[in-house]
Write a protein that holds these residues in place. Structure first.
Motif, PDB file in Angstrom:
ATOM      1  N   TYR A 199       0.922  -1.064   0.010  1.00  0.00           N
ATOM      2  CA  TYR A 199       0.109   0.118   0.014  1.00  0.00           C
ATOM      3  C   TYR A 199       0.591   1.332   0.011  1.00  0.00           C
ATOM      4  CZ  TYR A 199      -3.515   3.334   1.382  1.00  0.00           C
ATOM      5  OH  TYR A 199      -4.394   4.487   1.408  1.00  0.00           O
ATOM      6  N   PHE A 200       1.845   1.379   0.836  1.00  0.00           N
ATOM      7  CA  PHE A 200       2.950   2.367   0.781  1.00  0.00           C
ATOM      8  C   PHE A 200       3.540   2.475  -0.514  1.00  0.00           C
ATOM      9  CE2 PHE A 200       3.723   1.917   5.740  1.00  0.00           C
ATOM     10  CZ  PHE A 200       2.450   2.608   5.953  1.00  0.00           C
ATOM     11  N   ASN A 201       4.043   1.330  -1.108  1.00  0.00           N
ATOM     12  CA  ASN A 201       4.649   1.572  -2.398  1.00  0.00           C
ATOM     13  C   ASN A 201       3.700   2.057  -3.309  1.00  0.00           C
ATOM     14  OD1 ASN A 201       7.298   0.505  -1.715  1.00  0.00           O
ATOM     15  ND2 ASN A 201       6.424  -1.724  -1.729  1.00  0.00           N
ATOM     16  N   ASP A 202       2.499   1.704  -3.398  1.00  0.00           N
ATOM     17  CA  ASP A 202       1.538   2.053  -4.411  1.00  0.00           C
ATOM     18  C   ASP A 202       0.653   3.761  -4.075  1.00  0.00           C
ATOM     19  OD1 ASP A 202       1.635  -0.276  -5.630  1.00  0.00           O
ATOM     20  OD2 ASP A 202      -0.013  -1.155  -4.979  1.00  0.00           O
ATOM     21  N   ASN A 203       1.006   4.017  -3.023  1.00  0.00           N
ATOM     22  CA  ASN A 203       0.460   5.253  -2.673  1.00  0.00           C
ATOM     23  C   ASN A 203       1.150   6.447  -2.119  1.00  0.00           C
ATOM     24  OD1 ASN A 203      -2.794   4.461  -3.210  1.00  0.00           O
ATOM     25  ND2 ASN A 203      -1.773   2.664  -1.778  1.00  0.00           N
ATOM     26  N   PHE A 204       2.631   6.459  -2.181  1.00  0.00           N
ATOM     27  CA  PHE A 204       3.315   7.028  -1.348  1.00  0.00           C
ATOM     28  C   PHE A 204       3.249   8.729  -1.806  1.00  0.00           C
ATOM     29  CE2 PHE A 204       5.908   6.125  -5.004  1.00  0.00           C
ATOM     30  CZ  PHE A 204       6.456   7.288  -5.474  1.00  0.00           C
ATOM     31  N   LYS A 205       2.639   8.887  -2.942  1.00  0.00           N
ATOM     32  CA  LYS A 205       2.646  10.239  -3.305  1.00  0.00           C
ATOM     33  C   LYS A 205       1.186  10.824  -2.481  1.00  0.00           C
ATOM     34  CE  LYS A 205       4.092   9.240  -8.051  1.00  0.00           C
ATOM     35  NZ  LYS A 205       3.798   9.035  -9.451  1.00  0.00           N
ATOM     36  N   ASP A 206       0.470   9.965  -1.989  1.00  0.00           N
ATOM     37  CA  ASP A 206      -0.718  10.716  -1.277  1.00  0.00           C
ATOM     38  C   ASP A 206      -0.524  10.653   0.238  1.00  0.00           C
ATOM     39  OD1 ASP A 206      -2.071  10.589  -3.939  1.00  0.00           O
ATOM     40  OD2 ASP A 206      -2.601   8.252  -3.084  1.00  0.00           O
ATOM     41  N   LYS A 207      -1.536  11.504   0.759  1.00  0.00           N
ATOM     42  CA  LYS A 207      -1.334  11.660   2.383  1.00  0.00           C
ATOM     43  C   LYS A 207      -1.811  10.201   2.838  1.00  0.00           C
ATOM     44  CE  LYS A 207      -1.938  16.296   3.220  1.00  0.00           C
ATOM     45  NZ  LYS A 207      -2.949  17.366   3.691  1.00  0.00           N
ATOM     46  N   ILE A 208      -1.231   9.598   3.696  1.00  0.00           N
ATOM     47  CA  ILE A 208      -1.430   8.381   4.066  1.00  0.00           C
ATOM     48  C   ILE A 208      -1.528   8.137   5.649  1.00  0.00           C
ATOM     49  CG2 ILE A 208      -0.566   5.825   4.619  1.00  0.00           C
ATOM     50  CD1 ILE A 208       1.125   6.031   1.904  1.00  0.00           C
ATOM     51  N   SER A 209      -2.718   7.467   6.137  1.00  0.00           N
ATOM     52  CA  SER A 209      -3.075   7.530   7.517  1.00  0.00           C
ATOM     53  C   SER A 209      -2.965   5.829   7.913  1.00  0.00           C
ATOM     54  CB  SER A 209      -4.731   7.994   7.620  1.00  0.00           C
ATOM     55  OG  SER A 209      -5.136   7.579   8.810  1.00  0.00           O
ATOM     56  N   LEU A 210      -2.354   5.773   8.900  1.00  0.00           N
ATOM     57  CA  LEU A 210      -1.945   4.854   9.511  1.00  0.00           C
ATOM     58  C   LEU A 210      -3.168   4.063  10.070  1.00  0.00           C
ATOM     59  CD1 LEU A 210       0.389   2.356   9.749  1.00  0.00           C
ATOM     60  CD2 LEU A 210       0.711   3.468  11.977  1.00  0.00           C
ATOM     61  N   ASN A 211      -4.146   4.864  10.624  1.00  0.00           N
ATOM     62  CA  ASN A 211      -5.332   4.524  11.142  1.00  0.00           C
ATOM     63  C   ASN A 211      -6.064   3.932  10.043  1.00  0.00           C
ATOM     64  OD1 ASN A 211      -5.308   5.372  13.910  1.00  0.00           O
ATOM     65  ND2 ASN A 211      -5.673   7.568  13.413  1.00  0.00           N
ATOM     66  N   LYS A 212      -6.344   4.496   9.030  1.00  0.00           N
ATOM     67  CA  LYS A 212      -7.083   3.815   7.919  1.00  0.00           C
ATOM     68  C   LYS A 212      -6.321   2.503   7.402  1.00  0.00           C
ATOM     69  CE  LYS A 212      -9.013   4.635   3.347  1.00  0.00           C
ATOM     70  NZ  LYS A 212      -8.627   3.428   2.841  1.00  0.00           N
ATOM     71  N   VAL A 213      -5.078   2.550   7.243  1.00  0.00           N
ATOM     72  CA  VAL A 213      -4.472   1.265   6.901  1.00  0.00           C
ATOM     73  C   VAL A 213      -4.605   0.142   7.951  1.00  0.00           C
ATOM     74  CG1 VAL A 213      -2.150   0.192   6.387  1.00  0.00           C
ATOM     75  CG2 VAL A 213      -2.792   2.535   5.440  1.00  0.00           C
ATOM     76  N   SER A 214      -4.518   0.215   8.996  1.00  0.00           N
ATOM     77  CA  SER A 214      -4.871  -0.633  10.332  1.00  0.00           C
ATOM     78  C   SER A 214      -5.978  -1.025  10.038  1.00  0.00           C
ATOM     79  CB  SER A 214      -4.565  -0.163  11.559  1.00  0.00           C
ATOM     80  OG  SER A 214      -5.400   1.041  12.219  1.00  0.00           O
ATOM     81  N   LYS A 215      -7.227  -0.161   9.839  1.00  0.00           N
ATOM     82  CA  LYS A 215      -8.641  -0.531   9.724  1.00  0.00           C
ATOM     83  C   LYS A 215      -8.824  -1.606   8.845  1.00  0.00           C
ATOM     84  CE  LYS A 215     -10.577   3.216  12.462  1.00  0.00           C
ATOM     85  NZ  LYS A 215     -11.446   4.423  12.312  1.00  0.00           N
ATOM     86  N   ASP A 216      -8.331  -1.300   7.146  1.00  0.00           N
ATOM     87  CA  ASP A 216      -8.473  -1.908   6.452  1.00  0.00           C
ATOM     88  C   ASP A 216      -7.865  -3.255   6.570  1.00  0.00           C
ATOM     89  OD1 ASP A 216      -9.592   0.114   5.008  1.00  0.00           O
ATOM     90  OD2 ASP A 216      -7.911   0.759   3.852  1.00  0.00           O
ATOM     91  N   ILE A 217      -6.808  -3.386   7.190  1.00  0.00           N
ATOM     92  CA  ILE A 217      -6.107  -4.739   7.343  1.00  0.00           C
ATOM     93  C   ILE A 217      -6.716  -5.592   8.611  1.00  0.00           C
ATOM     94  CG2 ILE A 217      -3.861  -5.731   7.995  1.00  0.00           C
ATOM     95  CD1 ILE A 217      -2.274  -3.666   6.604  1.00  0.00           C
ATOM     96  N   GLY A 218      -7.302  -4.945   9.571  1.00  0.00           N
ATOM     97  CA  GLY A 218      -7.961  -5.700  10.382  1.00  0.00           C
ATOM     98  C   GLY A 218      -7.242  -5.650  11.780  1.00  0.00           C
ATOM     99  N   ILE A 219      -6.110  -4.927  11.894  1.00  0.00           N
ATOM    100  CA  ILE A 219      -5.457  -4.975  13.452  1.00  0.00           C
ATOM    101  C   ILE A 219      -5.202  -3.658  13.800  1.00  0.00           C
ATOM    102  CG2 ILE A 219      -4.402  -7.294  12.510  1.00  0.00           C
ATOM    103  CD1 ILE A 219      -1.736  -5.675  12.055  1.00  0.00           C
ATOM    104  N   SER A 220      -4.910  -3.496  15.005  1.00  0.00           N
ATOM    105  CA  SER A 220      -4.874  -2.279  15.665  1.00  0.00           C
ATOM    106  C   SER A 220      -3.769  -1.362  15.296  1.00  0.00           C
ATOM    107  CB  SER A 220      -4.792  -2.421  17.293  1.00  0.00           C
ATOM    108  OG  SER A 220      -3.525  -2.994  17.515  1.00  0.00           O
ATOM    109  N   LYS A 221      -3.648  -0.187  15.390  1.00  0.00           N
ATOM    110  CA  LYS A 221      -2.686   0.737  15.033  1.00  0.00           C
ATOM    111  C   LYS A 221      -1.534   0.424  15.598  1.00  0.00           C
ATOM    112  CE  LYS A 221      -1.596   5.681  14.721  1.00  0.00           C
ATOM    113  NZ  LYS A 221      -1.984   6.885  14.933  1.00  0.00           N
ATOM    114  N   TYR A 222      -1.557   0.127  17.014  1.00  0.00           N
ATOM    115  CA  TYR A 222      -0.380   0.056  17.775  1.00  0.00           C
ATOM    116  C   TYR A 222       0.104  -1.247  17.582  1.00  0.00           C
ATOM    117  CZ  TYR A 222       2.173  -1.763  21.672  1.00  0.00           C
ATOM    118  OH  TYR A 222       3.226  -2.316  22.520  1.00  0.00           O
ATOM    119  N   TYR A 223      -0.654  -2.562  16.941  1.00  0.00           N
ATOM    120  CA  TYR A 223      -0.046  -3.648  17.077  1.00  0.00           C
ATOM    121  C   TYR A 223       0.706  -3.496  15.452  1.00  0.00           C
ATOM    122  CZ  TYR A 223       0.649  -8.680  17.087  1.00  0.00           C
ATOM    123  OH  TYR A 223       1.113  -9.824  17.013  1.00  0.00           O
ATOM    124  N   LEU A 224       0.096  -3.098  14.575  1.00  0.00           N
ATOM    125  CA  LEU A 224       0.614  -2.851  13.166  1.00  0.00           C
ATOM    126  C   LEU A 224       2.051  -2.227  13.479  1.00  0.00           C
ATOM    127  CD1 LEU A 224       0.758  -3.238   9.815  1.00  0.00           C
ATOM    128  CD2 LEU A 224      -0.879  -1.248  10.166  1.00  0.00           C
TER     129      LEU A 224
END
Length: 282
Positions: free
Chosen positions: A188-213
Motif C-alpha cells: 500500500y505504501f509503495n503504491d500510494n506514497f504520493k498521497d497522504k497516508i493515514s496509519l489509522n485507515k491502513v490498520s482498519k483496512d487490514i484488520g489489526i490495531s494501529k499500535y500492533y501494526l
C-alpha cells in the motif's frame, strides 16, 4: 549448473527438483499437478492460480510467490507469461547453513508479493528482460542472478523467523497471516506514497490495531511505518532529481511531501545534501 528452459504449451515434466529457470508463455489453457522443490513463481503477464495444501492462491501480473517443497496444482489461461525459479534442496541447505551457521530446515511463508522486497523484484525483472532481449548476456549472468535471488529470499525468511521468535509467535499459520498484513501495508505504501497516508485507515483496512501494526511492522522491517514511507518517498525524489528536469517543488509534491521547505529539510537530514546540491553533484 543452472538449467534454462522454456515452455509454450502443456509442460511434460513430472517434477522439478533441480536448479532451474523456467520461462513460460502459454499458448493454451492448462491445469497441471506436479511435485516441486522450493520455487519462486513470478507472473509477467496475466494470472496464475496455485493450489498448495488446499490453499488457493491467485498471482497476478508483477506479483510473485515463494513456495516450499510441495505438491502443486497450477491453472493457467492462454496468453499468460511467467517465470519460475526452482531451487534445489541442496542449494537451500547450503545457503541456510551459511547464514545460520548450522543445518536447519527452512519453511517459507507462502505469501503473494509484488515489490515489498524490491531487490528480489528487480532481479526477477532483470532475468525477464535478458531472456526476452539478450539471452547471451543472460547465460553469462544467470548463475549470479539465481544465487543472488536465492540468498535474498533465505536472508528474508531467516530474519522473519528471528523477529517472530522475539514476538513469541510460533504457529506457522499465525505467522503467515500477520506477515501478510505487513506485506499488504508495504505494498500500500509503495503504491500510494504520493498521497497522504493515514496509519489509522491502513490498520482498519487490514484488520489489526494501529499500535500492533506499528509494533509488528518495526519488528519485521527494522523501521517504523513512517520511516519506511519516508524512505520510499526519498528514493523516488532522488530518482527524479537525477533523471528528470522537474522543479524541486514538483518533485516534492509528486514524492508525497506537503511543501518544498519540509521536503528540503527531510532530504538534507537523510542524504546530507539539499535537493539542489544533490542534483548539482550528479
Amino acid at each position: 549448473m543452472i538449467q534454462l528452459e522454456e515452455i509454450t504449451s502443456i509442460p511434460t515434466f513430472s517434477n522439478q527438483l533441480g536448479n532451474k529457470i523456467l520461462y513460460s508463455n502459454h499458448s493454451d489453457d492448462i491445469s497441471i499437478t506436479y511435485k516441486s522443490t522450493y520455487s519462486i513463481k513470478y507472473v509477467i503477464d496475466g494470472t496464475k492460480h496455485y493450489n498448495i495444501d488446499n490453499q488457493c492462491l491467485k498471482v497476478s501480473k508483477n506479483q510473485y510467490l515463494i513456495l516450499n517443497n510441495s505438491q502443486i496444482i497450477t491453472e493457467v489461461k492462454k496468453g499468460t507469461k511467467g517465470l519460475s525459479l526452482f531451487l534445489s534442496s541442496k542449494l537451500i541447505s547450503e545457503i541456510s547453513r551459511f547464514y545460520l551457521g548450522h543445518n536447519s530446515s527452512i519453511k517459507f511463508l507462502e505469501i503473494i508479493q509484488k515489490s515489498s522486497n524490491q531487490k528480489v523484484k528487480t532481479l526477477l525483472d532483470n532475468i525477464v528482460y535478458l531472456y526476452e532481449n539478450d539471452q547471451v548476456r543472460l547465460n553469462l549472468q544467470m548463475e549470479d542472478l539465481f544465487i543472488a535471488i536465492s540468498e535474498l529470499i533465505i536472508q528474508e525468511q531467516v530474519s522473519i523467523d528471528d523477529n517472530f521468535k522475539k514476538l513469541k509467535i510460533i504457529k506457522h499459520d499465525t505467522k503467515r497471516e500477520l506477515y501478510k498484513s505487513i506485506i499488504e501495508t508495504k505494498e500500500y505504501f509503495n503504491d500510494n506514497f504520493k498521497d497522504k497516508i493515514s496509519l489509522n485507515k491502513v490498520s482498519k483496512d487490514i484488520g489489526i490495531s494501529k499500535y500492533y501494526l506499528h509494533r509488528l511492522f518495526k519488528e519485521l522491517n527494522g523501521k517504523t511505518p513512517n520511516e519506511y514511507l519516508t524512505t520510499i518517498r526519498l528514493e523516488n525524489a532522488k530518482s527524479k532529481l537525477q533523471y528528470s528536469k522537474d522543479s524541486i517543488f514538483e518533485i516534492a509534491i509528486t514524492s508525497g511531501f506537503d511543501n518544498t521547505a519540509y521536503f528540503s529539510n527531510v532530504f538534507k537530514k537523510h542524504v546530507g545534501l539539499s535537493p539542489s546540491q544533490f542534483r548539482k553533484a550528479l
